[in-house]
Design a protein around this motif. Structure first.
Motif, PDB file in Angstrom:
ATOM      1  N   MET A 121       0.908  -1.051  -0.097  1.00  0.00           N
ATOM      2  CA  MET A 121       0.064   0.039  -0.096  1.00  0.00           C
ATOM      3  C   MET A 121       0.792   1.224   0.067  1.00  0.00           C
ATOM      4  N   GLN A 122       0.686   2.077  -0.895  1.00  0.00           N
ATOM      5  CA  GLN A 122       1.550   3.338  -1.042  1.00  0.00           C
ATOM      6  C   GLN A 122       1.564   4.163   0.670  1.00  0.00           C
ATOM      7  N   PHE A 123       0.500   4.079   0.998  1.00  0.00           N
ATOM      8  CA  PHE A 123       0.106   4.635   2.291  1.00  0.00           C
ATOM      9  C   PHE A 123      -0.868   3.655   2.986  1.00  0.00           C
ATOM     10  N   ALA A 124      -0.851   3.397   4.294  1.00  0.00           N
ATOM     11  CA  ALA A 124      -1.756   2.630   5.106  1.00  0.00           C
ATOM     12  C   ALA A 124      -3.081   3.078   4.920  1.00  0.00           C
ATOM     13  N   ASP A 125      -3.269   4.414   4.632  1.00  0.00           N
ATOM     14  CA  ASP A 125      -4.581   5.028   4.570  1.00  0.00           C
ATOM     15  C   ASP A 125      -5.356   4.398   3.412  1.00  0.00           C
ATOM     16  N   PHE A 126      -4.620   4.307   2.632  1.00  0.00           N
ATOM     17  CA  PHE A 126      -5.014   3.755   0.996  1.00  0.00           C
ATOM     18  C   PHE A 126      -5.844   2.468   0.845  1.00  0.00           C
ATOM     19  N   VAL A 127      -5.481   1.684   2.171  1.00  0.00           N
ATOM     20  CA  VAL A 127      -5.861   0.413   2.117  1.00  0.00           C
ATOM     21  C   VAL A 127      -7.429   0.258   2.179  1.00  0.00           C
ATOM     22  N   PRO A 153      -4.502  14.236   7.357  1.00  0.00           N
ATOM     23  CA  PRO A 153      -5.336  13.197   7.507  1.00  0.00           C
ATOM     24  C   PRO A 153      -5.598  11.850   6.631  1.00  0.00           C
ATOM     25  N   PHE A 154      -5.092  12.092   5.259  1.00  0.00           N
ATOM     26  CA  PHE A 154      -4.993  11.066   4.143  1.00  0.00           C
ATOM     27  C   PHE A 154      -3.874  10.180   4.254  1.00  0.00           C
ATOM     28  N   HIS A 155      -2.662  10.469   5.017  1.00  0.00           N
ATOM     29  CA  HIS A 155      -1.532   9.925   4.921  1.00  0.00           C
ATOM     30  C   HIS A 155      -1.044   9.583   6.282  1.00  0.00           C
ATOM     31  N   GLN A 191      -8.922 -22.784   1.474  1.00  0.00           N
ATOM     32  CA  GLN A 191      -7.945 -22.408   0.597  1.00  0.00           C
ATOM     33  C   GLN A 191      -7.044 -21.280   1.208  1.00  0.00           C
ATOM     34  N   ASN A 192      -5.832 -21.283   1.515  1.00  0.00           N
ATOM     35  CA  ASN A 192      -5.437 -20.287   2.244  1.00  0.00           C
ATOM     36  C   ASN A 192      -4.901 -18.869   1.299  1.00  0.00           C
ATOM     37  N   ALA A 193      -4.921 -17.700   1.926  1.00  0.00           N
ATOM     38  CA  ALA A 193      -4.426 -16.475   1.047  1.00  0.00           C
ATOM     39  C   ALA A 193      -3.103 -16.123   1.504  1.00  0.00           C
ATOM     40  N   ASP A 194      -2.133 -16.545   0.875  1.00  0.00           N
ATOM     41  CA  ASP A 194      -0.801 -16.460   0.953  1.00  0.00           C
ATOM     42  C   ASP A 194      -0.174 -15.091   0.583  1.00  0.00           C
ATOM     43  N   VAL A 195      -0.820 -14.016   1.442  1.00  0.00           N
ATOM     44  CA  VAL A 195      -0.669 -12.646   1.000  1.00  0.00           C
ATOM     45  C   VAL A 195       0.081 -11.839   2.243  1.00  0.00           C
ATOM     46  N   VAL A 196       0.999 -10.851   2.228  1.00  0.00           N
ATOM     47  CA  VAL A 196       1.563  -9.989   3.019  1.00  0.00           C
ATOM     48  C   VAL A 196       1.261  -8.538   2.358  1.00  0.00           C
ATOM     49  N   ILE A 197       0.187  -7.924   3.194  1.00  0.00           N
ATOM     50  CA  ILE A 197       0.183  -6.295   2.786  1.00  0.00           C
ATOM     51  C   ILE A 197       0.935  -5.408   3.440  1.00  0.00           C
ATOM     52  N   ARG A 198       2.000  -4.773   2.907  1.00  0.00           N
ATOM     53  CA  ARG A 198       2.649  -3.861   3.670  1.00  0.00           C
ATOM     54  C   ARG A 198       2.009  -2.397   3.750  1.00  0.00           C
ATOM     55  N   MET A 199       1.953  -2.016   5.051  1.00  0.00           N
ATOM     56  CA  MET A 199       1.363  -0.811   5.444  1.00  0.00           C
ATOM     57  C   MET A 199       1.856   0.383   6.054  1.00  0.00           C
ATOM     58  N   PRO A 200       2.645   1.170   5.325  1.00  0.00           N
ATOM     59  CA  PRO A 200       3.494   2.672   5.678  1.00  0.00           C
ATOM     60  C   PRO A 200       2.244   3.340   6.406  1.00  0.00           C
ATOM     61  N   CYS A 201       2.592   3.730   7.711  1.00  0.00           N
ATOM     62  CA  CYS A 201       1.517   4.005   8.304  1.00  0.00           C
ATOM     63  C   CYS A 201       2.041   5.093   9.404  1.00  0.00           C
ATOM     64  N   GLY A 202       1.103   5.798  10.074  1.00  0.00           N
ATOM     65  CA  GLY A 202       1.636   6.576  11.118  1.00  0.00           C
ATOM     66  C   GLY A 202       1.885   8.122  10.856  1.00  0.00           C
ATOM     67  N   ALA A 203       1.727   8.926  12.222  1.00  0.00           N
ATOM     68  CA  ALA A 203       1.697  10.262  12.339  1.00  0.00           C
ATOM     69  C   ALA A 203       3.177  10.566  12.588  1.00  0.00           C
ATOM     70  N   GLY A 204       3.482  12.061  12.954  1.00  0.00           N
ATOM     71  CA  GLY A 204       4.567  12.435  13.257  1.00  0.00           C
ATOM     72  C   GLY A 204       5.509  12.890  12.171  1.00  0.00           C
ATOM     73  N   PRO A 219      -9.785  13.117  13.307  1.00  0.00           N
ATOM     74  CA  PRO A 219      -8.608  12.900  12.183  1.00  0.00           C
ATOM     75  C   PRO A 219      -7.304  13.413  12.640  1.00  0.00           C
ATOM     76  N   ILE A 220      -6.139  13.199  11.743  1.00  0.00           N
ATOM     77  CA  ILE A 220      -4.988  13.614  12.285  1.00  0.00           C
ATOM     78  C   ILE A 220      -4.616  14.691  11.525  1.00  0.00           C
ATOM     79  N   PRO A 221      -4.449  15.808  12.037  1.00  0.00           N
ATOM     80  CA  PRO A 221      -4.082  17.293  11.297  1.00  0.00           C
ATOM     81  C   PRO A 221      -2.528  17.262  10.945  1.00  0.00           C
ATOM     82  N   PHE A 222      -2.146  17.982  10.027  1.00  0.00           N
ATOM     83  CA  PHE A 222      -0.811  18.161   9.565  1.00  0.00           C
ATOM     84  C   PHE A 222      -0.023  19.245  10.166  1.00  0.00           C
ATOM     85  N   GLU A 223      -0.695  20.430  10.726  1.00  0.00           N
ATOM     86  CA  GLU A 223       0.156  21.357  11.297  1.00  0.00           C
ATOM     87  C   GLU A 223       0.779  20.893  12.603  1.00  0.00           C
ATOM     88  N   PRO A 224       2.301  21.220  12.562  1.00  0.00           N
ATOM     89  CA  PRO A 224       2.925  20.577  13.346  1.00  0.00           C
ATOM     90  C   PRO A 224       2.408  20.738  14.867  1.00  0.00           C
TER      91      PRO A 224
END
Length: 657
Positions: free
Chosen positions: A417-423, A461-463, A443-456, A630-635
């Motif tokens: 996922m480019q960003f976890a938000d987009f999941v 709000p979207f990333h 039937q198994n689902a042999d899938v790993v979904i990578r999730m770049p996430c988090g604030a700071g 939601p998560i604001p962007f201003e520091p």
């Protein structure tokens, strides 16, 4: 109008018998439905020629993904009837052990992948199976079905686009029966024919009379032969009609009487039968013989199913089938270490996993030459090629479904996922397809979904979400959330080894801010095992990911506080043994998460501790999390949002309690 063409009399009789079988089964099932002996029925009467013709034209080891009106797929693949009848009655000999009904099942033995009610992901799954065939270079195709109503779903359009871009050998079979449940075609789409949509994907298309078994069989056989030699997707619109309701409870009152009468004259079995008789291929005696044989076969197999004992509920068995068994084997590092960043550890883990698993495919937006937005996959395409490091269109849902299809066809996959938000754009196939697959039909689902996430990092709000709680609620998924480079690499390799679906969270703020000595070679770490980072006696601090570093920073500044610090590392499965052992020692607990408080993992951990360690507690369990916005962007706003500011106050209050 029927034309014999190059088909032998024997083949024509085979097709006739193949048409009769699902029709006579249906007529019996409608009786049993009224008697309350089966739970539900979606009739395909009037549409049998499509399922029978397509299945007859494909090779037995080519996958078919049918819908709930395609009984002819299952019967033409010669699935034992008693097993079908057991499935519809929820008996043990069915394909889902009573866990899913009617045609919501698949079987690797017969190369059939059953539907889910959400319809759209079906096309993405077909993409994944077809991609697997391309990678195997086996010259195989697959066919997937949907109705005219299903083509309005976004997943369908995403999958068509992916198939076109990747030149996947898929036959997209659309049964245009005029209605999506009760909604007529005029209220579903404005193009003259559904096949017109194929032009937008630069895709070959055909319109076929879906009530003419010879036309269906011969045209599909020709198309299939061509696609095996020249891999590409083909959009096929079958014109047909269903003579009964969407399901039996729906009825057909919404259909004009004259329309039903018109299509009744086009019955695929009655007309084909008349053609065979008129040409002398079928006699009255042969017709009676075939019908008698089939009716007796249905009766005999029904008796087997009726005599089968009902399923005996077994909680242990139910729980054990949620996940495919994973025999974890520890692989220890044998080589020297190197001081690297979190981001490097992830990248190195992927590189070594690609070497370790020749059937591993990585997919995501901009991950090939560009290396991904965080440059984690940079250089991998040079080593492993574009077949295994695949740039995708912007279509999270279709790609996750494609990953599932790869698993069906024997591959492993990692989806970034480019960003976890987009999941959220791929939420449906994760929670309704991947998570339930092993439980539903083994039937198994042999899938790993990578999730770049988090604030700071001031991304807004979207990333910036850390949305692990969306998935810890869903049985069948595993959720991993490392806080250090060493763990990130070892847990990632294990997640890829694991045959179950794994959400792998990677905090963006840690990517380039933290370093650690990490072994250079391939190693694994167990999922579901927390790590005790610090030992103390006054309280237990439980955390994971970025928030764990708030804890370590606080303790470094307050060295007199004696605390057990538990890094969860994986949230599902959860290491309750380590948690309970620490709680029983210290008597005071605080759980810190970055996500907002309500409904988060900290709440469940708190409940578990209260339920299992209440007599050991010297104070109520405290939780620290971010505020309910939601998560604001201003520091300054982001700083106010995060729970880090409230950590010291809450810990000191707990100590003083």
């Amino acid at each position: 109008m029927f034309f014999k063409k190059n088909l032998s009399n024997k083949k024509l009789i085979e097709l006739y018998e193949a048409l009769l079988l699902p029709r006579l089964i249906e007529e019996k099932m409608l009786i049993l439905l009224r008697q309350g002996k089966i739970s539900k029925w979606f009739s395909g009467i009037g549409q049998e020629a499509i399922a029978v013709g397509v299945t007859s034209a494909l090779e037995d080891d080519e996958y078919i993904l049918p819908m709930h009106r395609n009984l002819g797929v299952f019967t033409t693949r010669k699935i034992p009837l008693h097993r079908l009848f057991s499935q519809w009655q929820g008996k043990p000999n069915g394909f889902t052990k009573g866990r899913d009904r009617s045609f919501h099942f698949g079987t690797q033995e017969y190369n059939i992948v059953g539907m889910i009610s959400h319809l759209g992901p079906q096309f993405g799954v077909a993409d994944g199976i077809a991609l697997g065939n391309l990678l195997k270079k086996n010259n195989k195709i697959c066919a997937v079905f949907t109705g005219d109503g299903g083509t309005s779903e976004g997943d369908i359009h995403e999958a068509l686009n992916v198939a076109s871009v990747w030149k996947l050998p898929v036959l997209f079979c659309i049964e245009n029966n005029g209605y999506g449940l009760s909604t007529p075609s005029s209220e579903q789409f404005k193009c003259e024919q559904l096949s017109d949509r194929a032009k937008g994907y630069a895709m070959e298309s055909h319109i076929i009379d879906g009530n003419n078994i010879i036309e269906v069989y011969e045209k599909i056989a020709d198309i299939a032969k061509s696609v095996r030699k020249n891999p590409r997707p083909v959009f096929i619109e079958f014109m047909t009609f269903r003579m009964r309701g969407h399901e039996e409870a729906s009825g057909t009152k919404y259909v004009p009487k004259e329309l039903l009468e018109e299509w009744a004259t086009k019955d695929p079995i009655e007309n084909f039968q008349a053609f065979l008789k008129n040409t002398g291929i079928l006699t009255e005696e042969k017709e009676v013989e075939l019908k008698t044989k089939i009716i007796n076969k249905i009766s005999d197999n029904l008796e087997l199913a009726f005599n089968e004992n009902p399923i005996t509920p077994n909680t242990e068995k139910e729980l054990s089938d949620v996940y495919q068994y994973f025999d974890y084997k520890e692989i220890k590092s044998t080589k020297k270490t190197k001081n690297i960043r979190f981001v490097d550890a992830i990248s190195d883990g992927l590189r070594l996993a690609m070497q370790h698993h020749s059937n591993l495919v990585i997919m995501g937006q901009d991950i090939a030459e560009y290396g991904g937005v965080f440059k984690i996959t940079e250089g991998l395409v040079d080593t492993f090629g574009k077949e295994r490091i695949r740039n995708t269109p912007i279509c999270e849902s279709a790609i996750i479904s494609t990953a599932y299809g790869l698993s069906v066809n024997g591959f492993k996959s990692v989806v970034e996922m480019q960003f976890a938000d987009f999941v959220s754009s791929g939420f449906n196939p994760i929670v309704n397809l991947l998570a339930k697959s092993n439980y539903r039909w083994n039937q198994n689902a042999d899938v790993v979904i990578r999730m770049p996430c988090g604030a700071g990092v001031g991304a807004g709000p979207f990333h910036s979400q850390t949305n692990e709680a969306w998935f810890t609620k869903t049985p069948g998924l595993k959720v991993v959330y490392p806080a250090f480079p060493y763990d990130a690499k070892g847990l990632l390799t294990t997640a890829i080894e694991d045959p179950n679906p794994v959400l792998f969270f990677e905090h963006k703020a840690l990517y380039r801010s933290i370093r650690q000595d990490v072994p250079e070679d391939y190693y694994t770490l167990p999922l579901g095992k927390a790590k005790l980072l610090n030992k103390g006696n006054n309280l237990t601090i439980i955390s994971f990911g970025y928030a764990l570093h708030w804890v370590l920073e606080f303790l470094e500044e307050n060295s007199t506080i004696s605390a057990d610090v538990i890094d969860l590392r994986t949230l599902l499965p959860l290491d309750t043994d380590t948690i309970y052992s620490s709680v029983k020692k210290t008597g005071k607990v605080i759980v810190i998460q970055e996500d907002s408080l309500f409904g988060g993992i900290a709440s469940d951990i708190s409940s578990l501790i209260h339920e299992n360690c209440f007599e050991y507690l010297d104070a109520p369990v405290k939780r620290v999390a971010s505020i309910e916005t939601p998560i604001p962007f201003e520091p300054n706003l982001e700083k106010q949002y995060l729970g880090k500011n409230r950590l010291a106050k809450e810990i000191n209050e707990l100590i003083d309690y």
